[in-house]
Design a protein around this motif. Structure first.
Motif, PDB file in Angstrom:
ATOM      1  N   LEU A  16       0.472  -1.922  -0.200  1.00  0.00           N
ATOM      2  CA  LEU A  16      -0.125   0.375  -0.038  1.00  0.00           C
ATOM      3  C   LEU A  16       1.196   1.320  -0.060  1.00  0.00           C
ATOM      4  CD1 LEU A  16      -3.016   0.626  -0.075  1.00  0.00           C
ATOM      5  CD2 LEU A  16      -2.885   1.124   2.536  1.00  0.00           C
ATOM      6  N   GLN A  17       1.817   1.382   0.823  1.00  0.00           N
ATOM      7  CA  GLN A  17       2.749   2.353   1.090  1.00  0.00           C
ATOM      8  C   GLN A  17       3.730   2.625  -0.343  1.00  0.00           C
ATOM      9  OE1 GLN A  17       3.102   5.296   2.797  1.00  0.00           O
ATOM     10  NE2 GLN A  17       2.633   4.148   5.528  1.00  0.00           N
ATOM     11  N   PHE A  18       3.570   1.090  -0.758  1.00  0.00           N
ATOM     12  CA  PHE A  18       4.426   1.494  -2.138  1.00  0.00           C
ATOM     13  C   PHE A  18       3.590   2.097  -3.647  1.00  0.00           C
ATOM     14  CE2 PHE A  18       6.229  -0.926  -6.412  1.00  0.00           C
ATOM     15  CZ  PHE A  18       7.182  -0.413  -6.584  1.00  0.00           C
ATOM     16  N   MET A  19       2.348   2.037  -3.254  1.00  0.00           N
ATOM     17  CA  MET A  19       1.766   2.088  -4.384  1.00  0.00           C
ATOM     18  C   MET A  19       1.273   4.033  -3.885  1.00  0.00           C
ATOM     19  SD  MET A  19      -0.899  -1.115  -4.978  1.00  0.00           S
ATOM     20  CE  MET A  19      -1.081  -1.172  -3.355  1.00  0.00           C
ATOM     21  N   ALA A  20       1.649   4.026  -3.547  1.00  0.00           N
ATOM     22  CA  ALA A  20       1.143   5.455  -3.175  1.00  0.00           C
ATOM     23  C   ALA A  20       1.811   6.613  -3.186  1.00  0.00           C
ATOM     24  CB  ALA A  20       0.465   5.382  -1.240  1.00  0.00           C
ATOM     25  N   GLN A  21       3.400   5.867  -3.912  1.00  0.00           N
ATOM     26  CA  GLN A  21       4.130   6.549  -4.386  1.00  0.00           C
ATOM     27  C   GLN A  21       4.547   6.531  -5.831  1.00  0.00           C
ATOM     28  OE1 GLN A  21       5.454   8.696  -1.858  1.00  0.00           O
ATOM     29  NE2 GLN A  21       4.323   8.376  -0.531  1.00  0.00           N
ATOM     30  N   MET A  22       3.944   4.730  -6.158  1.00  0.00           N
ATOM     31  CA  MET A  22       4.040   4.461  -7.562  1.00  0.00           C
ATOM     32  C   MET A  22       3.538   5.078  -8.301  1.00  0.00           C
ATOM     33  SD  MET A  22       7.265   3.102  -8.402  1.00  0.00           S
ATOM     34  CE  MET A  22       6.505   3.086  -9.859  1.00  0.00           C
ATOM     35  N   CYS A  23       1.841   5.916  -7.317  1.00  0.00           N
ATOM     36  CA  CYS A  23       0.966   6.740  -8.445  1.00  0.00           C
ATOM     37  C   CYS A  23       1.183   7.920  -8.334  1.00  0.00           C
ATOM     38  CB  CYS A  23      -0.295   6.595  -7.421  1.00  0.00           C
ATOM     39  SG  CYS A  23       0.347   7.547  -5.972  1.00  0.00           S
ATOM     40  N   GLY A  24       3.159   8.478  -8.583  1.00  0.00           N
ATOM     41  CA  GLY A  24       2.706   9.466  -8.850  1.00  0.00           C
ATOM     42  C   GLY A  24       3.125  10.685  -8.218  1.00  0.00           C
ATOM     43  N   SER A  57       9.171   5.835  -3.512  1.00  0.00           N
ATOM     44  CA  SER A  57       9.277   7.230  -3.625  1.00  0.00           C
ATOM     45  C   SER A  57      11.026   7.495  -4.215  1.00  0.00           C
ATOM     46  CB  SER A  57       9.884   7.800  -2.596  1.00  0.00           C
ATOM     47  OG  SER A  57       8.467   7.898  -1.585  1.00  0.00           O
ATOM     48  N   ILE A  58      11.977   6.610  -4.091  1.00  0.00           N
ATOM     49  CA  ILE A  58      13.269   6.921  -5.166  1.00  0.00           C
ATOM     50  C   ILE A  58      13.606   6.122  -6.262  1.00  0.00           C
ATOM     51  CG2 ILE A  58      15.261   5.613  -4.515  1.00  0.00           C
ATOM     52  CD1 ILE A  58      14.939   4.894  -2.077  1.00  0.00           C
ATOM     53  N   VAL A  59      12.144   4.960  -6.958  1.00  0.00           N
ATOM     54  CA  VAL A  59      11.870   5.259  -8.094  1.00  0.00           C
ATOM     55  C   VAL A  59      11.568   6.144  -8.884  1.00  0.00           C
ATOM     56  CG1 VAL A  59      10.709   3.608  -9.712  1.00  0.00           C
ATOM     57  CG2 VAL A  59      11.278   2.989  -7.520  1.00  0.00           C
ATOM     58  N   VAL A  60      10.125   6.967  -8.443  1.00  0.00           N
ATOM     59  CA  VAL A  60       9.490   8.181  -9.344  1.00  0.00           C
ATOM     60  C   VAL A  60      10.468   9.190  -9.303  1.00  0.00           C
ATOM     61  CG1 VAL A  60       7.706   9.620  -8.991  1.00  0.00           C
ATOM     62  CG2 VAL A  60       7.112   6.702  -8.302  1.00  0.00           C
ATOM     63  N   ALA A  61      11.715   9.334  -7.950  1.00  0.00           N
ATOM     64  CA  ALA A  61      12.215  10.797  -7.690  1.00  0.00           C
ATOM     65  C   ALA A  61      13.045  10.549  -9.069  1.00  0.00           C
ATOM     66  CB  ALA A  61      12.375  10.461  -6.878  1.00  0.00           C
ATOM     67  N   GLN A  62      13.542   9.164  -9.167  1.00  0.00           N
ATOM     68  CA  GLN A  62      14.202   9.408 -10.437  1.00  0.00           C
ATOM     69  C   GLN A  62      13.855   9.228 -11.639  1.00  0.00           C
ATOM     70  OE1 GLN A  62      17.830   8.574 -10.589  1.00  0.00           O
ATOM     71  NE2 GLN A  62      17.713   9.871  -8.360  1.00  0.00           N
TER      72      GLN A  62
END
Length: 496
Positions: A274-282, A415-420
């Motif tokens: 859930l936390q992973f999806m909360a950041q991968m959503c953009g 967050s790390i993935v999306v930030a990059q």
């Protein structure tokens, strides 16, 4: 007509004060988005490529190795002093960021971001942990959502301070000082939060876990006075005590039980995903790169920061609305509704970017900005608050801090993935990047529906009924009105 009791007032004030810790987290996020486009900062840092911007943003989450720091602090010293440790670490990291200058400016900024990340990591878990443990079951969602109200309040403050700083750039000295002052402003709420924490009561669950039964009774009575009878308070205390004793005498006293015990692992992977999806959503991209994104739509820097401030302020209102919805509609409804809003917003932005490339149509640009706001509102009624509510309430007391910390690391990875991905993606493939995040949001919907049992209204001590081996199907709702198991010879509370 519902009467406002002493307990209601105390709980609101307590959870609002703890939200100051989340405000610090939000401010750190919001102010960086303006710092990244500040001419003085860019001059000090040298050539800021999209990848270097991504490193400054993403390195923050390297500090989320707090998974090995935060839960020992929360378990050993209490939820309050874990938060106090976190706020002190944030202040140290902030000092490094403000002092970045000369040939080593980039390195100092990176070091400061890592240190601040460690501190914010401790804050981001200890705050909802405290709020979850002091709140009664029927209103727990509302009180934990105050965590996100504080976050978006800090986010908005960061944007508005960044906007104000654009008027303080008339001389070379102003360019050198102004962005540093905007970063240092966060020390004010840090001081307020740090000074006040030792005077607040510790959570009854932590006190019982450490054998302080009299203090736990006093704390719980103070938290429930006027809303519950003494019999109901005693009953809740007995249930907490029994739950702590049961889990501490089992394998759950060891953090490895989160992986070995099937019932706990069922909760751990759900909370982490859930936390992973909360950041991968953009969400990370929108929080850090909003001014950069608006600049791509042809807006000048000052206007982009103004638009970011307006967008973040609207988030506060939406999150306050979410406070009153989450305990009535449930966690799953608000999560899925938020994903629908975010996915549709990403679709519109992607399509318009393809139909009208290079900002050739001003009306299309305006529509893009409007749907970026719609995206923000969807996040504020979905993943933003609900991911923390869900993760803070599903674990037993003995491993609640560990469980929430481990699951929060899922958000850090996202967050790390999306930030990059975002700055490089928007620079190389343009608006096509929106379709990626659209797909993520739409994929999240069936995952939430199928794999996440509803938790609204259930006492923390009843979560075993949702996540034990007796659950016959994933996503199956257990009747929220089913009778909880109480200790023998203890009255049944009307709410706990």
């Amino acid at each position: 007509m519902t009467l406002v009791t002493k307990a209601d007032i105390r709980l609101h004030l307590l959870c609002i004060f703890f939200a100051v810790g989340s405000f610090v987290w939000g401010y750190n996020v919001g102010i960086l988005s303006s710092v990244l486009v500040h001419p003085g900062f860019i001059k000090i840092m040298g050539h800021l490529t999209p990848s270097r911007k991504g490193v400054i943003t993403a390195i923050y989450y390297l500090g989320t190795c707090y998974v090995f720091i935060s839960h020992p602090a929360s378990d050993l010293f209490g939820r309050r002093y874990a938060a106090l440790t976190g706020i002190l670490i944030v202040a140290v990291g902030n000092a490094f960021e403000c002092g970045a200058t000369g040939s080593g400016a980039y390195a100092m900024m990176i070091i400061g971001r890592i240190i601040s990340g460690i501190g914010v990591g401790m804050l981001s878990t200890s705050v909802p942990l405290y709020q979850s443990e002091v709140a009664p079951a029927g209103k727990r969602g509302k009180y934990v959502v105050l965590n996100h109200v504080g976050f978006v309040g800090g986010l908005a403050a960061g944007f508005w301070v960044g906007y104000a700083v654009t008027f303080w750039n008339t001389t070379e000295h102003d360019l050198f000082v102004s962005w540093r002052v905007s970063l240092a402003v966060v020390l004010i709420p840090c001081f307020i939060f740090g000074v006040g924490l030792p005077f607040l009561p510790e959570t009854p669950r932590w006190l019982i876990e450490h054998g302080h039964y009299d203090a736990a009774h006093k704390s719980l009575y103070w938290l429930r006075e006027g809303s519950f009878t003494e019999l109901e308070i005693d009953a809740e205390l007995m249930r907490i005590k029994e739950d702590v004793e049961v889990h501490h005498t089992s394998r759950e006293a060891n953090w490895l039980s989160l992986f070995r015990d099937r019932g706990l692992f069922e909760r751990l992977w759900r909370a982490s995903l859930l936390q992973f999806m909360a950041q991968m959503c953009g969400a990370t991209a929108m929080k850090y790169y909003l001014p950069t994104l608006f600049a791509k739509l042809g807006l000048p820097t000052r206007v982009t920061l103004l638009a970011g401030g307006i967008e973040s302020t609207l988030k506060i209102g939406m999150t306050v609305i979410e406070m009153f919805l989450i305990d009535h509609l449930g966690r799953r409804v608000t999560l899925t509704a938020g994903c629908v809003a975010m996915g549709f917003s990403m679709l519109i932005n992607g399509v318009l970017g393809q139909v009208y490339p290079d900002n050739t149509n001003k009306a299309a640009d305006v529509v893009c900005i409007v749907f970026i706001f719609v995206y923000a509102l969807g996040y504020s009624m979905g993943f933003g608050p609900a991911a923390w509510v869900y993760g803070s309430e599903i674990f037993p007391t003995s491993v609640r801090a560990r469980g929430l910390n481990f699951s929060a690391s899922g958000g850090a990875i996202g967050s790390i993935v999306v930030a990059q991905v975002w700055p490089v993606g928007i620079d190389t493939i343009g608006s096509n990047i929106y379709f990626f995040f659209m797909a993520v949001n739409f994929v999240c919907i069936p995952i939430i529906i199928l794999f996440y049992p509803e938790t609204k209204g259930r006492p923390l001590e009843d979560m075993d009924l949702l996540f034990n081996k007796a659950i016959r199907g994933v996503g199956e709702d257990v009747d929220e009105h089913s009778e909880p198991v109480l200790p023998k010879n203890v009255g049944r509370p009307s709410q706990s």
